[in-house]
Scaffold this motif. Structure first.
Motif, PDB file in Angstrom:
ATOM      1  N   PHE B  99      27.319  35.809   0.977  1.00  0.00           N
ATOM      2  CA  PHE B  99      28.018  34.718   1.640  1.00  0.00           C
ATOM      3  C   PHE B  99      28.108  34.981   3.142  1.00  0.00           C
ATOM      4  O   PHE B  99      27.900  34.098   3.967  1.00  0.00           O
ATOM      5  CB  PHE B  99      29.408  34.605   1.021  1.00  0.00           C
ATOM      6  CG  PHE B  99      30.167  33.378   1.389  1.00  0.00           C
ATOM      7  CD1 PHE B  99      29.677  32.125   1.057  1.00  0.00           C
ATOM      8  CD2 PHE B  99      31.386  33.459   2.038  1.00  0.00           C
ATOM      9  CE1 PHE B  99      30.388  30.978   1.380  1.00  0.00           C
ATOM     10  CE2 PHE B  99      32.104  32.321   2.360  1.00  0.00           C
ATOM     11  CZ  PHE B  99      31.608  31.086   2.033  1.00  0.00           C
ATOM     12  N   MET B 100      28.401  36.219   3.490  1.00  0.00           N
ATOM     13  CA  MET B 100      28.495  36.559   4.905  1.00  0.00           C
ATOM     14  C   MET B 100      27.137  36.420   5.591  1.00  0.00           C
ATOM     15  O   MET B 100      27.056  36.103   6.775  1.00  0.00           O
ATOM     16  CB  MET B 100      29.020  37.985   5.074  1.00  0.00           C
ATOM     17  CG  MET B 100      30.511  38.065   4.810  1.00  0.00           C
ATOM     18  SD  MET B 100      31.029  39.686   4.302  1.00  0.00           S
ATOM     19  CE  MET B 100      31.437  40.469   5.782  1.00  0.00           C
ATOM     20  N   THR B 102      25.062  34.091   5.177  1.00  0.00           N
ATOM     21  CA  THR B 102      24.843  32.719   5.648  1.00  0.00           C
ATOM     22  C   THR B 102      25.524  32.493   6.993  1.00  0.00           C
ATOM     23  O   THR B 102      25.018  31.740   7.818  1.00  0.00           O
ATOM     24  CB  THR B 102      25.346  31.678   4.644  1.00  0.00           C
ATOM     25  OG1 THR B 102      26.738  31.856   4.451  1.00  0.00           O
ATOM     26  CG2 THR B 102      24.640  31.791   3.324  1.00  0.00           C
ATOM     27  N   PHE B 103      26.644  33.162   7.216  1.00  0.00           N
ATOM     28  CA  PHE B 103      27.270  33.017   8.531  1.00  0.00           C
ATOM     29  C   PHE B 103      26.428  33.667   9.618  1.00  0.00           C
ATOM     30  O   PHE B 103      26.332  33.162  10.734  1.00  0.00           O
ATOM     31  CB  PHE B 103      28.676  33.603   8.526  1.00  0.00           C
ATOM     32  CG  PHE B 103      29.667  32.706   7.869  1.00  0.00           C
ATOM     33  CD1 PHE B 103      30.095  31.552   8.503  1.00  0.00           C
ATOM     34  CD2 PHE B 103      30.138  32.978   6.604  1.00  0.00           C
ATOM     35  CE1 PHE B 103      30.985  30.697   7.884  1.00  0.00           C
ATOM     36  CE2 PHE B 103      31.034  32.127   5.986  1.00  0.00           C
ATOM     37  CZ  PHE B 103      31.461  30.988   6.622  1.00  0.00           C
ATOM     38  N   PHE B 105      23.217  33.827   9.558  1.00  0.00           N
ATOM     39  CA  PHE B 105      22.140  32.868   9.806  1.00  0.00           C
ATOM     40  C   PHE B 105      22.597  31.744  10.717  1.00  0.00           C
ATOM     41  O   PHE B 105      21.905  31.337  11.648  1.00  0.00           O
ATOM     42  CB  PHE B 105      21.665  32.240   8.498  1.00  0.00           C
ATOM     43  CG  PHE B 105      20.852  33.144   7.647  1.00  0.00           C
ATOM     44  CD1 PHE B 105      19.953  34.029   8.211  1.00  0.00           C
ATOM     45  CD2 PHE B 105      20.965  33.103   6.269  1.00  0.00           C
ATOM     46  CE1 PHE B 105      19.200  34.861   7.420  1.00  0.00           C
ATOM     47  CE2 PHE B 105      20.222  33.935   5.472  1.00  0.00           C
ATOM     48  CZ  PHE B 105      19.333  34.810   6.042  1.00  0.00           C
ATOM     49  N   PHE B 106      23.780  31.241  10.401  1.00  0.00           N
ATOM     50  CA  PHE B 106      24.347  30.141  11.168  1.00  0.00           C
ATOM     51  C   PHE B 106      24.403  30.510  12.641  1.00  0.00           C
ATOM     52  O   PHE B 106      23.926  29.795  13.521  1.00  0.00           O
ATOM     53  CB  PHE B 106      25.772  29.888  10.693  1.00  0.00           C
ATOM     54  CG  PHE B 106      25.965  28.544  10.062  1.00  0.00           C
ATOM     55  CD1 PHE B 106      25.584  27.395  10.732  1.00  0.00           C
ATOM     56  CD2 PHE B 106      26.524  28.421   8.807  1.00  0.00           C
ATOM     57  CE1 PHE B 106      25.763  26.157  10.154  1.00  0.00           C
ATOM     58  CE2 PHE B 106      26.707  27.189   8.219  1.00  0.00           C
ATOM     59  CZ  PHE B 106      26.332  26.058   8.886  1.00  0.00           C
ATOM     60  N   PHE B 107      24.987  31.651  12.864  1.00  0.00           N
ATOM     61  CA  PHE B 107      25.212  32.148  14.192  1.00  0.00           C
ATOM     62  C   PHE B 107      23.885  32.296  14.924  1.00  0.00           C
ATOM     63  O   PHE B 107      23.712  31.844  16.054  1.00  0.00           O
ATOM     64  CB  PHE B 107      25.889  33.509  14.012  1.00  0.00           C
ATOM     65  CG  PHE B 107      26.657  33.959  15.188  1.00  0.00           C
ATOM     66  CD1 PHE B 107      27.578  33.134  15.783  1.00  0.00           C
ATOM     67  CD2 PHE B 107      26.466  35.233  15.694  1.00  0.00           C
ATOM     68  CE1 PHE B 107      28.300  33.562  16.878  1.00  0.00           C
ATOM     69  CE2 PHE B 107      27.188  35.669  16.777  1.00  0.00           C
ATOM     70  CZ  PHE B 107      28.100  34.837  17.367  1.00  0.00           C
TER      71      PHE B 107
END
Ligand code: HDD
Ligand code: HEM
Ligand code: HEM
Lengths: 341, 448
Positions: B99-100, B102-103, B105-107
């Motif tokens: 889950f972390m 994906t953050f 990646f987002f960033f």
């Protein structure tokens, strides 16, 4: 609010985010291919490159966030949906590959390979079609448990009129959302020709949108009465959505305040999408799976929520920066500046 | 009920996707750091060549990122599609780093978008440089998180099984499992090392093709220096990885070393041909295996015969291990010779044949990455979650995996060819000489 509901709400919110921004993206590709086909100038190509190229990777992350999150919060979904969705999701992945590579390949490679643009446009319609099938499956009746393993009945799925009305809704929604948003963007960019063209598209696609919504209600009543009744319980959410839809159309007809139209559009879909989600509660898959029996353990849930809050603190300012630079910066939107590497 | 066909094809499809993804992922992890270093030097020394170097790499990076994202999305979904039983179990314990990720990646995605579209937009170049930091951090963090998941598969911790139920779950303990430190360290360093050598290879190749521009000389020297640092780091952490294996997965190391009988003062076999337990034609380095395993030439190393036969991995991983290690030492040697030669003004480092060796270093490093992952993954067999779940129990029961395998073969073929063609065309059409001339005309002077 219980952890289960909190988890599913967060995921639903991100799916909504994906719905809106991916629709803009998918629809733009379709209109672009269409205008190439009928020989209109590449009015839209410029807009696609100005607005969509910088953000397509962000769009994709919304989807990744959703499917990673759902397995995190609700691990049992991996068992039911993972086993049964292999084919539709793999097809969607193939189509996503075409689209993802388009931005990178096309903006540097052969200046405007026609075939690629068509594939890109077509993929933009097929992806929502393939993904929306999942919503039809979640209504139940298509998955049976054979020898302890969930199996998807393709024949039933593809002969069901519920499936097809959901697919139709997805397509109409994509094109309507996209056209309305791009009308506003083109207007802001000062491109009258594109504004008028897109405004026309928005009005045209609002008709199948309205029809397919009615179609789904009729079909759902036959297919899944529990869900239908719960939707009636929440009639006011859908009512607000419908009113917003009508006002958007009026604004588009008046040819002004396109910014308001976009906000109303987002509101319309938000109410409908959350209305649908709330009435679907507590099922993730009728009748096999609810958010309660598929939920992860409490420790994991709490750590996911903490990670989520920390992540948001990081994301929101960054997203704000993107919008500021690419969406609300007049010079960039008008194409006065080009700073690509 | 196990569907053998589905297990077989799920394996094949996972292997295919990961083997393809890791090429682009490695570049995705390492290259932002390289761009950052180049741009920083450019700003510090006020040298337009390094800035241009950063800019041109960034342009090529767009293409590899696109394929990395697409294939990464594929593997992310395939984990649930092909291994639903594994994900159902693992989701309960190791969902947090996934889950972390994906953050991360987002960033990365957000700032990469901004970085790419804001060249020359800021008055102060340092501001633009700052945008790159989140890109590099995000890329490396995504590798850290996903490698944590993989480490968990090798050394599952942070939960207990009581009557078939998973209880007492501790996500943080699961993330910081014993395999994590060496794995994460090795994966990061190899990504940096490989990116540096790939970029050095490109510069050397352009020089071989006749370009005499100083730009390439600067680029080659920079990346050989970086490659040297990271390849030494790789070898050091690789040694730690072997020590981790001895402590926690001795059967993997024993299989990789064809070490059958437990013995003291064990020697290391490099390559060779095996007939049962007899190994011929191998290079035998006395005491080296004990040294590798325990830092002590006389220490005892557990042999493969101590383990039940149905729980030992295939023995061909020996070649993968040797290939990886050989390439590792070879690249340390090549880059060390180049850097020392540059300082001592040795002439042969500018010769044609040595440049060809440098060119080979790029693909070789990538081969070492592939060999290393295959070693790690095949060496884990038959387990998907060591000592808790076997691969065969984890797979989907779907009947259509073979067809999907064909579909993905086609997709990766298109993406692979497409990315190479587009990259080549991009740099062919706009060689450095022309770009510098263009900028010269635009700004009216400054660089030559
Ligand atoms: C450029 C690539 C490269 C190079 C030169 C090396 N490695 Fe490596 N190695 C990897 C790329 C890699 C990898 C792809 O990153 C792996 C696969 C999984 C992992 O954790 O890292 C790996 C795994 C891996 C493992 C297995 C870890 C496990 O399964 O838990 C060991 C024991 C080593 N390496 C040891 C070494 C040694 C002693 C090297 C000496 C120079 C070396 N590696 C060079
Ligand atoms: C990116 C580099 C990687 C490569 C090249 C790679 C390669 C492979 C290979 C060759 C196999 C098949 C082993 C066999 O069946 O004999 C495999 C299996 C698998 N890997 Fe990896 N792997 C990589 C990283 C990862 C990571 C980071 C994860 C976890 C998040 C992972 C999860 C799996 C799973 C679930 C399987 C299937 C079960 C199995 O066959 O063991 N892999 N991988
Ligand atoms: C089973 C294992 C893996 C999974 C599930 C996975 C998942 C993903 C996903 C979903 C993406 C796309 C993200 C986006 O939409 O922006 C992606 C891209 C990426 N992956 Fe993987 N990945 C795996 C293995 C690896 C490994 C082993 C590494 C690093 C060593 C890695 C590094 C990256 C990076 C850096 C990107 C960003 C794309 C780029 O910058 O090139 N991945 N991965």
């Amino acid at each position: 609010m219980s952890l289960e509901v909190l988890g599913v709400s967060v995921l639903w919110l991100f799916l909504f985010g994906y719905l809106i921004i991916a629709s803009i993206d998918f629809g733009a590709g379709f209109f672009n291919a269409y205008s190439l086909l009928v020989g209109k100038k590449r009015i839209l190509t410029v807009i696609i490159q100005r607005y969509l190229s910088p953000v397509w990777e962000i769009t994709n992350v919304f989807l990744v966030f959703f499917f990673v999150g759902i397995v995190g919060f609700f691990p049992r979904t991996a068992y039911f949906y993972g086993t049964t969705l292999l084919v539709p999701v793999s097809i969607a992945l193939g189509l996503l590959a075409i689209r993802g590579s388009y931005y990178a390949f096309e903006s540097y490679g052969s200046r405007g390979h026609k075939g690629y643009s068509f594939m890109y446009g077509l993929a933009g319609l097929l992806i929502p079609a393939a993904l929306s099938v999942v919503l039809a499956i979640s209504e139940g009746g298509f998955i049976t448990i054979i020898d302890d393993n969930p199996v998807l009945d393709y024949a039933a799925l593809f002969t069901s009129s519920l499936t097809w009305s959901i697919v139709l809704l997805a397509l109409a929604a994509v094109l309507y959302i996209s056209a309305t948003f791009l009308t506003w963007y083109a207007n802001k960019a000062g491109d009258r020709e594109a504004t008028n063209l897109l405004r026309k598209y928005a009005l045209i696609w609002s008709i199948p949108l309205a029809i397919s919504v009615i179609g789904i209600m009729v079909e759902l009543r036959k297919h899944n009465v529990i869900h239908f009744d719960r939707m009636i319980d929440f009639w006011y959410l859908f009512g607000i959505s419908a009113v917003m839809f009508v006002i958007t159309i009026i604004i588009l007809l008046m040819r002004r305040h396109y910014g308001v139209a976009v906000w109303l559009l987002i509101g319309q879909f938000a109410f409908a999408f959350f209305g649908y989600g709330i009435s679907h509660y507590p099922y993730l898959l009728y009748p096999h799976l609810t958010i309660y029996d598929s939920f992860t353990n409490e420790t994991m849930a709490i750590s996911l929520v903490i990670a989520f809050v920390l992540g948001l603190l990081l994301l929101i300012p960054s997203l704000y920066l993107v919008f500021k630079l690419f969406l609300f910066d007049k010079d960039y939107v008008r194409g006065k500046e080009d700073h690509h590497a | 009920m196990v569907n053998d066909n589905a297990v077989f094809f799920s394996r094949l499809l996972t292997e295919l996707t990961l083997t393809f993804h890791i090429i682009y992922a490695t570049i995705g992890v390492g290259v932002p750091l390289m761009i950052m270093i180049a741009q920083w030097i450019g700003i510090k020394k006020n040298d337009e060549h390094y800035i241009l170097l950063a800019r041109r790499i960034a342009r090529g990076f767009v293409i590899t990122v696109a394929v990395g994202v697409v294939t990464g999305t594929a593997i992310g979904l395939q984990l649930s599609l092909l291994w639903p039983n594994f994900m159902q179990l693992a989701g309960n314990v190791i969902a947090l780093p996934l889950f972390m990720e994906t953050f991360a990646f987002f960033f990365e995605a957000i700032f990469l978008g901004i970085y790419l579209y804001t060249w020359d937009r800021f008055e102060n170049q340092k501001k633009h440089f700052l945008l790159l930091i989140p890109v590099a951090v995000g890329a490396s963090m995504s590798a850290v998180f996903i490698t944590m998941v993989n480490a968990f598969m090798n050394a599952p911790r942070g939960f207990e099984v009581v009557d078939g139920q998973i209880v007492n779950i501790q996500p943080i303990v699961a993330m910081f499992n014993p395999a994590m430190p060496t794995k994460v360290g090795h994966v990061l360093l190899t990504a940096y090392m490989t990116s540096a050598f790939v970029l050095a290879a490109i510069a050397a190749f352009r020089m071989l093709k006749g370009s005499k521009h100083i730009y390439y000389k600067k680029s080659l020297y920079l990346f050989m220096k970086l490659g040297l640092v990271f390849s030494i780091g790789t070898a050091v952490v690789g040694d730690f990885s072997a020590k981790y294996l001895v402590a926690y997965q001795p059967e993997k190391l024993a299989a990789a070393e064809w070490h059958f009988e437990t013995e003291k003062g064990a020697s290391l076999l490099v390559f060779g041909i095996r007939d049962g337990e007899d190994v011929k034609y191998a290079i035998r380095i006395p005491y080296a295996l004990s040294l590798l395993a325990h830092n002590n030439p006389f220490a005892e190393v557990t042999g493969l015969n101590e383990f039940p036969e149905d729980e030992t991995p295939p023995l061909y991983i020996h070649f993968l291990f040797d290939l990886m290690v050989t390439i590792g030492f070879f690249m340390v040697g090549v880059s060390a010779i180049y850097v020392i030669g540059k300082l001592r003004r040795w002439r042969f480092i500018h010769s044609k044949w040595f440049r060809w060796v440098i060119v080979a270093g790029g693909p070789l490093s990538m081969i070492a990455i592939e060999a290393g992952w295959w070693l790690a993954e095949v060496g884990r067999q038959p387990w998907i979650l060591v000592r808790y779940m076997k691969v065969a129990e984890a797979a989907t029961s779907s009947q259509h995996v073979d067809l999907m395998l064909l579909l993905f073969c086609l997709i990766y073929l298109i993406l692979g060819i497409g990315s190479v063609v587009v990259l080549r065309r991009m740099f062919k059409r706009n060689p450095i000489e022309r770009e510098i001339a263009d900028r010269h005309a635009e700004k009216g002077g400054g660089i030559s």
